[in-house]
Design a protein around this motif. Structure first.
Motif, PDB file in Angstrom:
ATOM      1  N   LYS A 219       2.114   3.661 -27.937  1.00 17.61           N
ATOM      2  CA  LYS A 219       2.568   4.094 -26.602  1.00 17.61           C
ATOM      3  C   LYS A 219       1.630   5.098 -25.943  1.00 17.61           C
ATOM      4  N   LYS A 220       0.416   5.221 -26.424  1.00 17.75           N
ATOM      5  CA  LYS A 220      -0.593   6.060 -25.786  1.00 17.75           C
ATOM      6  C   LYS A 220      -1.720   5.183 -25.260  1.00 17.75           C
ATOM      7  N   GLY A 228     -18.116  -1.330 -25.217  1.00 19.70           N
ATOM      8  CA  GLY A 228     -17.407  -1.018 -26.455  1.00 19.70           C
ATOM      9  C   GLY A 228     -17.368   0.447 -26.809  1.00 19.70           C
ATOM     10  N   ASN A 229     -17.668   1.335 -25.853  1.00 22.21           N
ATOM     11  CA  ASN A 229     -17.616   2.773 -26.100  1.00 22.21           C
ATOM     12  C   ASN A 229     -16.294   3.337 -25.574  1.00 22.21           C
ATOM     13  N   LEU A 230     -15.603   4.124 -26.398  1.00 20.55           N
ATOM     14  CA  LEU A 230     -14.339   4.729 -25.988  1.00 20.55           C
ATOM     15  C   LEU A 230     -14.640   5.885 -25.045  1.00 20.55           C
ATOM     16  N   VAL A 231     -14.235   5.760 -23.786  1.00 24.21           N
ATOM     17  CA  VAL A 231     -14.520   6.803 -22.792  1.00 24.21           C
ATOM     18  C   VAL A 231     -13.263   7.570 -22.374  1.00 24.21           C
ATOM     19  N   LEU A 232     -12.091   6.954 -22.500  1.00 23.21           N
ATOM     20  CA  LEU A 232     -10.830   7.658 -22.277  1.00 23.21           C
ATOM     21  C   LEU A 232     -10.045   7.593 -23.574  1.00 23.21           C
ATOM     22  N   GLY A 233      -9.900   8.723 -24.237  1.00 20.68           N
ATOM     23  CA  GLY A 233      -9.225   8.745 -25.528  1.00 20.68           C
ATOM     24  C   GLY A 233      -7.765   8.354 -25.425  1.00 20.68           C
ATOM     25  N   LEU A 234      -7.171   7.987 -26.564  1.00 22.04           N
ATOM     26  CA  LEU A 234      -5.769   7.555 -26.597  1.00 22.04           C
ATOM     27  C   LEU A 234      -4.844   8.775 -26.503  1.00 22.04           C
ATOM     28  N   GLU A 235      -4.714   9.318 -25.299  1.00 22.89           N
ATOM     29  CA  GLU A 235      -3.915  10.532 -25.122  1.00 22.89           C
ATOM     30  C   GLU A 235      -3.064  10.515 -23.859  1.00 22.89           C
ATOM     31  N   GLU A 238       0.246   7.002 -19.405  1.00 25.46           N
ATOM     32  CA  GLU A 238       0.155   5.860 -18.505  1.00 25.46           C
ATOM     33  C   GLU A 238      -1.209   5.894 -17.814  1.00 25.46           C
ATOM     34  N   LEU A 239      -1.693   4.723 -17.448  1.00 24.03           N
ATOM     35  CA  LEU A 239      -2.867   4.625 -16.588  1.00 24.03           C
ATOM     36  C   LEU A 239      -2.372   4.165 -15.221  1.00 24.03           C
ATOM     37  N   GLY A 240      -2.652   4.965 -14.197  1.00 28.46           N
ATOM     38  CA  GLY A 240      -2.228   4.608 -12.848  1.00 28.46           C
ATOM     39  C   GLY A 240      -0.946   5.295 -12.429  1.00 28.46           C
ATOM     40  N   TYR A 241      -0.761   5.386 -11.120  1.00 24.89           N
ATOM     41  CA  TYR A 241       0.497   5.848 -10.537  1.00 24.89           C
ATOM     42  C   TYR A 241       1.251   4.603 -10.122  1.00 24.89           C
ATOM     43  N   SER A 242       2.369   4.321 -10.790  1.00 27.83           N
ATOM     44  CA  SER A 242       3.029   3.023 -10.627  1.00 27.83           C
ATOM     45  C   SER A 242       4.197   3.025  -9.646  1.00 27.83           C
ATOM     46  N   LYS A 271      -0.151  12.327 -17.841  1.00 26.49           N
ATOM     47  CA  LYS A 271       0.129  13.007 -19.100  1.00 26.49           C
ATOM     48  C   LYS A 271       1.216  14.050 -18.847  1.00 26.49           C
ATOM     49  N   GLU A 272       2.300  13.940 -19.599  1.00 28.54           N
ATOM     50  CA  GLU A 272       3.415  14.892 -19.498  1.00 28.54           C
ATOM     51  C   GLU A 272       3.875  15.068 -18.054  1.00 28.54           C
ATOM     52  N   GLU A 273       4.102  13.919 -17.375  1.00 28.93           N
ATOM     53  CA  GLU A 273       4.660  13.862 -16.016  1.00 28.93           C
ATOM     54  C   GLU A 273       3.727  14.413 -14.943  1.00 28.93           C
ATOM     55  N   LYS A 274       2.484  14.665 -15.272  1.00 25.07           N
ATOM     56  CA  LYS A 274       1.480  15.088 -14.294  1.00 25.07           C
ATOM     57  C   LYS A 274       0.364  14.053 -14.239  1.00 25.07           C
TER      58      LYS A 274
END
Length: 321
Positions: A219-220, A228-235, A238-242, A271-274
């Motif tokens: 869920k992260k 193949g390079n990780l640029v946004l860590g799994l933290e 959500e991605l985007g404002y939905s 992240k955390e509602e922000k």
């Protein structure tokens, strides 16, 4: 233009298939003119031209003719019809069914079988001009039109991520990853899902800003670049404002959801509602401290379209950047 774009009628969330044709499609005096090649691509028909007329063959007609023919060639008939496999006939191929329920690919020009192996299922991909195959062990792979192996049969499922970059999503043991058309690992299959799950996002949900591949695990959310390079860590939650609405000073306002802002080469993260905005290298453009990042529907101008809400105040994103 010399492009034809196609999309399945009831699958608007998918990426448009893009085809390049030799001759330009033109609009003249309110009428559209296109070459035989463009018309065949756009409408899934086979056209033959003589000095006197055109003959136009629909897929239904071609199926009826070839189904009778393959029975003469020792098959039980054409494989159970699917729209994608039907379209293979427009390119000189069909999927024949043998006794026992296994399938083979036939070159319709000389009725030659182009694969030595037999498969439990075969699906033609018109966009990439290749076949997605499943062997008797229920493992999937990809073969070229000439029958040579492109991706070995070792995956539980395969789907196209990007034709442009030759990338495929693969599944192994209920985990997902990404491989290249050379069958090399780009993202190891360890994720619960690949691609956005936001139904408000129109476009290729597997490739944001033509660069970032979203991944989700436990869920992260995070993202790799297409190398193949990780640029946004799994933290991220959500991605985007939905959301399609935001409340400003107690008044609810309808807005347009935003995944990314092309003008800023930025991706919205939560992240955390922000919310915040990060660029395609992971650099912070807007701190993860605002209540929302969204677009106003009726505004077309990229510089004026995007806003963020900070401490109840609406700010223009591009202006602030």
């Amino acid at each position: 233009n010399n492009k034809v774009y196609k999309l399945p009628v009831n699958e608007r969330e998918k990426e448009y298939e893009e085809y390049t044709v030799e001759n330009t499609i033109r609009s003249i005096n309110g009428k559209m003119y296109a070459s035989i090649e463009a018309i065949s691509k756009a409408f899934n028909v086979l056209l033959e031209e003589t000095s006197q007329n055109f003959s136009i063959y629909t897929l239904d007609y071609l199926i009826s003719i070839y189904d009778a023919n393959v029975k003469k060639w020792g098959y039980t008939g054409i494989a159970e019809q699917s729209f994608e496999n039907d379209k293979a006939l427009l390119h000189g191929y069909l999927i024949g069914k043998k006794e026992g329920g296994l399938y083979k690919i036939i070159d319709t020009n000389n009725t030659k079988e182009i694969v030595l192996d037999r498969y439990k299922s075969i699906e033609f991909n018109e966009n990439t001009q290749e076949f997605f195959i499943t062997d008797t062990l229920d493992k999937m792979g990809v073969i070229n039109l000439d029958g040579t192996t492109k991706i070995n049969t070792m995956y539980d499922s395969i789907s196209l991520l990007s034709k442009k970059y030759g990338l495929y999503i693969v599944e192994q043991n209920k985990k997902y990853g990404v491989i290249s058309s050379e069958d090399k690992s780009i993202i190891y299959p360890e994720y619960d899902s690949i691609g956005l799950n936001n139904s408000n996002f129109l476009g290729n949900k597997y490739l944001i800003l033509d660069e970032l591949i979203p991944v989700c695990k436990d869920k992260k959310w995070g993202a790799y670049n297409k190398n193949g390079n990780l640029v946004l860590g799994l933290e991220y939650d959500e991605l985007g404002y939905s959301s399609t609405a935001i409340e400003i000073n107690g008044v609810k306002q309808l807005v347009e959801p935003v995944i990314a802002i092309k003008r800023a080469e930025g991706v919205v993260v939560k992240k955390e509602e922000k919310y915040g905005l990060l660029d395609i290298t992971g650099k912070e453009l807007v701190p993860i401290d605002v209540e929302g990042i969204y677009a106003i529907n009726e505004i077309v101008d990229e510089d004026e379209k995007y806003f963020m809400l900070y401490n109840g105040k609406e700010l223009n994103v591009i202006e602030r950047l």
